[in-house]
Structure formats: C-alpha cells, structure tokens
Design a protein around this motif. Structure first.
Motif, PDB file in Angstrom:
ATOM      1  N   GLU A  68       2.306   1.530  -3.619  1.00 39.70           N
ATOM      2  CA  GLU A  68       1.309   2.329  -4.402  1.00 39.70           C
ATOM      3  C   GLU A  68       1.000   3.557  -4.063  1.00 39.70           C
ATOM      4  O   GLU A  68       0.777   4.440  -5.220  1.00 39.70           O
ATOM      5  CB  GLU A  68      -0.278   1.373  -4.255  1.00 39.70           C
ATOM      6  CG  GLU A  68      -1.024   1.831  -5.461  1.00 39.70           C
ATOM      7  CD  GLU A  68      -2.326   0.769  -5.453  1.00 39.70           C
ATOM      8  OE1 GLU A  68      -3.073   1.125  -6.303  1.00 39.70           O
ATOM      9  OE2 GLU A  68      -2.358  -0.196  -4.736  1.00 39.70           O
ATOM     10  N   TYR A 108      -7.755   8.837  -6.630  1.00 37.77           N
ATOM     11  CA  TYR A 108      -7.675   7.532  -6.351  1.00 37.77           C
ATOM     12  C   TYR A 108      -7.140   6.935  -4.995  1.00 37.77           C
ATOM     13  O   TYR A 108      -7.742   6.141  -4.250  1.00 37.77           O
ATOM     14  CB  TYR A 108      -7.217   6.765  -7.604  1.00 37.77           C
ATOM     15  CG  TYR A 108      -6.965   5.285  -7.350  1.00 37.77           C
ATOM     16  CD1 TYR A 108      -7.970   4.570  -7.808  1.00 37.77           C
ATOM     17  CD2 TYR A 108      -6.028   4.678  -6.723  1.00 37.77           C
ATOM     18  CE1 TYR A 108      -8.009   3.234  -7.890  1.00 37.77           C
ATOM     19  CE2 TYR A 108      -5.973   3.299  -6.520  1.00 37.77           C
ATOM     20  CZ  TYR A 108      -7.138   2.540  -7.005  1.00 37.77           C
ATOM     21  OH  TYR A 108      -6.845   1.232  -6.928  1.00 37.77           O
ATOM     22  N   VAL A 109      -5.960   7.643  -4.566  1.00 37.08           N
ATOM     23  CA  VAL A 109      -5.340   7.361  -3.579  1.00 37.08           C
ATOM     24  C   VAL A 109      -5.973   7.813  -2.299  1.00 37.08           C
ATOM     25  O   VAL A 109      -6.472   6.789  -1.358  1.00 37.08           O
ATOM     26  CB  VAL A 109      -4.002   8.044  -3.400  1.00 37.08           C
ATOM     27  CG1 VAL A 109      -3.393   7.831  -1.831  1.00 37.08           C
ATOM     28  CG2 VAL A 109      -2.929   7.536  -4.372  1.00 37.08           C
ATOM     29  N   ARG A 110      -6.794   8.736  -2.284  1.00 40.29           N
ATOM     30  CA  ARG A 110      -7.564   9.360  -1.160  1.00 40.29           C
ATOM     31  C   ARG A 110      -8.760   8.337  -0.926  1.00 40.29           C
ATOM     32  O   ARG A 110      -8.919   7.726   0.205  1.00 40.29           O
ATOM     33  CB  ARG A 110      -8.081  10.548  -1.379  1.00 40.29           C
ATOM     34  CG  ARG A 110      -8.886  11.500  -0.267  1.00 40.29           C
ATOM     35  CD  ARG A 110      -9.823  12.456  -0.692  1.00 40.29           C
ATOM     36  NE  ARG A 110     -10.683  12.179  -1.566  1.00 40.29           N
ATOM     37  CZ  ARG A 110     -10.973  12.980  -2.714  1.00 40.29           C
ATOM     38  NH1 ARG A 110     -10.532  14.352  -2.632  1.00 40.29           N
ATOM     39  NH2 ARG A 110     -12.044  12.706  -3.584  1.00 40.29           N
ATOM     40  N   ASP A 111      -9.371   7.855  -1.963  1.00 43.50           N
ATOM     41  CA  ASP A 111     -10.629   7.174  -1.860  1.00 43.50           C
ATOM     42  C   ASP A 111     -10.344   5.725  -1.792  1.00 43.50           C
ATOM     43  O   ASP A 111     -11.421   5.151  -0.955  1.00 43.50           O
ATOM     44  CB  ASP A 111     -11.516   7.396  -3.086  1.00 43.50           C
ATOM     45  CG  ASP A 111     -12.018   8.934  -3.079  1.00 43.50           C
ATOM     46  OD1 ASP A 111     -11.940   9.517  -1.977  1.00 43.50           O
ATOM     47  OD2 ASP A 111     -12.859   9.352  -4.061  1.00 43.50           O
ATOM     48  N   ASN A 112      -9.324   5.212  -2.448  1.00 43.68           N
ATOM     49  CA  ASN A 112      -9.160   3.706  -2.470  1.00 43.68           C
ATOM     50  C   ASN A 112      -8.056   3.205  -1.524  1.00 43.68           C
ATOM     51  O   ASN A 112      -8.454   2.067  -1.060  1.00 43.68           O
ATOM     52  CB  ASN A 112      -8.934   3.201  -3.720  1.00 43.68           C
ATOM     53  CG  ASN A 112     -10.311   3.440  -4.937  1.00 43.68           C
ATOM     54  OD1 ASN A 112     -11.213   3.092  -4.503  1.00 43.68           O
ATOM     55  ND2 ASN A 112     -10.205   4.713  -5.593  1.00 43.68           N
ATOM     56  N   LEU A 113      -7.287   3.943  -0.911  1.00 43.59           N
ATOM     57  CA  LEU A 113      -6.434   3.489  -0.189  1.00 43.59           C
ATOM     58  C   LEU A 113      -6.172   4.196   1.215  1.00 43.59           C
ATOM     59  O   LEU A 113      -5.942   3.389   2.096  1.00 43.59           O
ATOM     60  CB  LEU A 113      -4.856   3.857  -0.890  1.00 43.59           C
ATOM     61  CG  LEU A 113      -4.505   3.129  -2.277  1.00 43.59           C
ATOM     62  CD1 LEU A 113      -3.439   3.608  -2.823  1.00 43.59           C
ATOM     63  CD2 LEU A 113      -4.668   1.624  -2.114  1.00 43.59           C
ATOM     64  N   LYS A 123      -8.790   6.453   2.675  1.00 40.73           N
ATOM     65  CA  LYS A 123     -10.156   6.291   3.376  1.00 40.73           C
ATOM     66  C   LYS A 123     -10.668   4.994   3.927  1.00 40.73           C
ATOM     67  O   LYS A 123     -11.282   4.850   4.938  1.00 40.73           O
ATOM     68  CB  LYS A 123     -11.357   6.842   2.405  1.00 40.73           C
ATOM     69  CG  LYS A 123     -11.287   8.391   2.305  1.00 40.73           C
ATOM     70  CD  LYS A 123     -12.601   8.908   1.701  1.00 40.73           C
ATOM     71  CE  LYS A 123     -12.415  10.424   1.801  1.00 40.73           C
ATOM     72  NZ  LYS A 123     -13.838  11.066   0.866  1.00 40.73           N
ATOM     73  N   PRO A 124     -10.471   3.956   3.290  1.00 42.49           N
ATOM     74  CA  PRO A 124     -10.841   2.466   3.864  1.00 42.49           C
ATOM     75  C   PRO A 124     -10.318   2.177   5.006  1.00 42.49           C
ATOM     76  O   PRO A 124     -10.721   1.411   5.897  1.00 42.49           O
ATOM     77  CB  PRO A 124     -10.470   1.533   2.655  1.00 42.49           C
ATOM     78  CG  PRO A 124     -10.379   2.292   1.460  1.00 42.49           C
ATOM     79  CD  PRO A 124      -9.850   3.782   1.870  1.00 42.49           C
ATOM     80  N   ARG A 184       1.476   6.145  -7.210  1.00 42.58           N
ATOM     81  CA  ARG A 184       0.303   7.009  -7.891  1.00 42.58           C
ATOM     82  C   ARG A 184       0.734   8.655  -7.732  1.00 42.58           C
ATOM     83  O   ARG A 184       0.445   9.403  -8.470  1.00 42.58           O
ATOM     84  CB  ARG A 184      -0.874   6.506  -7.298  1.00 42.58           C
ATOM     85  CG  ARG A 184      -1.230   5.286  -7.718  1.00 42.58           C
ATOM     86  CD  ARG A 184      -2.486   4.832  -7.126  1.00 42.58           C
ATOM     87  NE  ARG A 184      -3.038   3.524  -7.789  1.00 42.58           N
ATOM     88  CZ  ARG A 184      -3.674   3.405  -8.971  1.00 42.58           C
ATOM     89  NH1 ARG A 184      -3.913   4.530  -9.660  1.00 42.58           N
ATOM     90  NH2 ARG A 184      -4.225   2.247  -9.467  1.00 42.58           N
ATOM     91  N   GLU A 190       0.910  -1.210  -0.088  1.00 43.70           N
ATOM     92  CA  GLU A 190      -0.106   0.004  -0.093  1.00 43.70           C
ATOM     93  C   GLU A 190       0.909   0.992  -0.030  1.00 43.70           C
ATOM     94  O   GLU A 190       0.644   2.314  -0.673  1.00 43.70           O
ATOM     95  CB  GLU A 190      -1.032   0.075   1.267  1.00 43.70           C
ATOM     96  CG  GLU A 190      -2.115  -0.971   1.013  1.00 43.70           C
ATOM     97  CD  GLU A 190      -2.763  -1.050   2.463  1.00 43.70           C
ATOM     98  OE1 GLU A 190      -3.945  -1.588   2.045  1.00 43.70           O
ATOM     99  OE2 GLU A 190      -2.178  -0.983   3.577  1.00 43.70           O
ATOM    100  N   GLN A 202      -5.017  10.615  -9.959  1.00 40.31           N
ATOM    101  CA  GLN A 202      -4.164   9.916  -8.978  1.00 40.31           C
ATOM    102  C   GLN A 202      -4.474  10.326  -7.357  1.00 40.31           C
ATOM    103  O   GLN A 202      -4.455   9.093  -6.653  1.00 40.31           O
ATOM    104  CB  GLN A 202      -2.791  10.092  -9.380  1.00 40.31           C
ATOM    105  CG  GLN A 202      -2.492   9.422 -10.744  1.00 40.31           C
ATOM    106  CD  GLN A 202      -2.558   8.029 -10.913  1.00 40.31           C
ATOM    107  OE1 GLN A 202      -2.677   7.247  -9.838  1.00 40.31           O
ATOM    108  NE2 GLN A 202      -2.472   7.299 -12.093  1.00 40.31           N
TER     109      GLN A 202
END
Length: 139
Positions: free
Chosen positions: A29, A81-86, A88-89, A33, A26, A78
C-alpha cells in the motif's frame, strides 16, 4: 561513454524506528500510494536486517524527477495519507537527540551509456567487410 541525463533526479531517503515490522500488505500500500504522486519514478520500502542501522528498523526510498517534484511530493495527499496512517502508527517515540525519523534528500547525476547495439553492429559489419575484402584480394 556516459552522458548525463537532465534534469537531475532526487533520491528521498527516510529511515524509521518502528515498534514492529511492516506487513507485506502495508509495504504494498505504501508503494502503490506513493507511486501515484506526480514526479515519483520509483519507490522501495523495506525492513532492516543488519545491526548497523542504529535502531532504524524500516526504510523508504523514493526517486523523484526533480527538486521541485520532491517539494510538491511533501504536501501531496497520498504522501500525507501514507505518513499519517501507515508510518506514524508504527513509529516509536523519539527525542531531539534520538529522533524516530531520519530523512535525507539529494540530487544526483543519472547517466546513460551511449554505447549501444548500433555502434556494435557498425563495428561488426565494418570488420566483416574488411575481412571479405582481404579474402577477395588474396584469391
């Protein structure tokens, strides 16, 4: 002697309260990104290891070329994507008085030293010529 470099870069610092640590994949990535975004100079990502961080467990520091680059960074695909998928979860839920994210941006004067090897070489050569002249004079 230090000389400022223009324009002034921006340091974008974000701290997160997370439910777990980021994995090595993670972290890689996130860095990969974010480094694709125009204007990004460097990215560091890491997990806190002290008790001073007020429950903020992870941090991301992004150095950008300018304030304008930081503004564009916020809406870049990019970054989203990082904020929402890597990020925030794994973030915990916070409140207004105890937010899960703390962000700060500041500009700074990045300086470079104008002392270089050419200056040193010139000094050494001058000293050598002076010593040689003194030695020849006393012959």
């Amino acid at each position: 002697l230090l000389v400022p470099i223009s324009p002034m870069p921006v340091e974008h610092i974000v701290l997160f309260k997370t439910s777990r640590s980021f994995t090595a994949d993670e972290i890689a990535e996130i860095r990969t990104r974010l480094l694709k975004i125009p204007g990004v100079l460097s990215v560091s990502v890491g997990m806190n290891y002290t008790k001073r961080a007020l429950e903020y467990a992870a941090g991301v520091v992004v150095r950008l070329t300018t304030k304008e680059a930081e503004v564009a960074y916020q809406t870049h695909p990019q970054h989203i994507y990082v904020r929402d998928n890597l990020l925030k979860p794994v973030m915990i839920t916070g409140t207004d008085s105890n937010p899960p994210v703390l962000a700060m941006d500041y500009q700074f004067h990045e300086s470079v030293s104008i002392f270089n090897w050419q200056v040193l070489a010139g000094f050494v050569c001058g000293a050598a010529v002076g010593c040689l002249a003194m030695a020849m004079r006393h012959r």
